[in-house]
Design a protein around this motif. Sequence first.
Motif, mmCIF file in Angstrom:
data_model
loop_
_atom_site.group_PDB
_atom_site.id
_atom_site.type_symbol
_atom_site.label_atom_id
_atom_site.label_comp_id
_atom_site.label_asym_id
_atom_site.label_seq_id
_atom_site.Cartn_x
_atom_site.Cartn_y
_atom_site.Cartn_z
ATOM 1 N N LEU A 84 49.367 39.408 33.561
ATOM 2 C CA LEU A 84 47.517 39.661 33.665
ATOM 3 C C LEU A 84 47.861 39.831 31.883
ATOM 4 O O LEU A 84 47.109 39.282 30.912
ATOM 5 C CB LEU A 84 47.148 40.481 34.298
ATOM 6 N N GLN A 143 45.724 33.064 41.760
ATOM 7 C CA GLN A 143 44.999 32.580 41.169
ATOM 8 C C GLN A 143 46.459 31.889 40.314
ATOM 9 O O GLN A 143 47.441 31.991 40.144
ATOM 10 C CB GLN A 143 44.929 33.755 39.215
ATOM 11 N N SER A 162 41.152 36.015 36.008
ATOM 12 C CA SER A 162 41.591 36.885 36.154
ATOM 13 C C SER A 162 41.868 38.627 36.520
ATOM 14 O O SER A 162 42.296 38.616 37.649
ATOM 15 C CB SER A 162 42.630 37.043 35.210
#
Length: 200
Positions: A84, A143, A162
């Motif tokens: 991320l 994801q 996200s």
Amino acid sequence: MFSSNHHRSATGPPAAGTPDSAMHAAPTTAPGWTRRGLGRLAAGALFAVAVPAGLSACDLFGADPEPTPEPDPLAGLLADTIALADQYDAAIAAFPELSATVLTVAATHRAHARELARVTDIPLPDPSGSATAAAPGPSTTTQAAPSPPVDLAATRSALRTSEEQAGTAAAAACRTAPADRAAMLGSITAARACHLELLR
């Protein structure tokens, strides 16, 4: 004289033809034991002496290998946190105007990754290498790897998605974590909720 001669004849050499078995008594074994049984007992005693104390017979042929330790339950969360942060860095590189909004968010995710690496004893990847490959453990989100940014609106939308998934994963980890980790995970969950507000 007669008595003396009689004594010598009674104790003199045995008569001719007397078998040797009569002269020497046959060796005997303990009741209930055969010669074969005694031989096995002696062999077992020699084996016991040859094997060091505390070493079983199975150890002589190699023990079973130690089982592979299970990965830390937070290994997947660590990997997703690094990914991320990378996604934020890529977005900022593509759209510098996002820096005012998400630069601190990316830094927060890096700080969370360092803390997760500390508690799990998992080393962080080399910044010059692949970030997600270095942290073991299954992903905590569904994801897929983010696509290269296309436009600003799509990039912000991808970051929101996200961030939302990351917050859900952190909350789930917090609910099942032991007390010494729950506070840290609760803080991460709260931070990700705040990040979502910045991306609206």
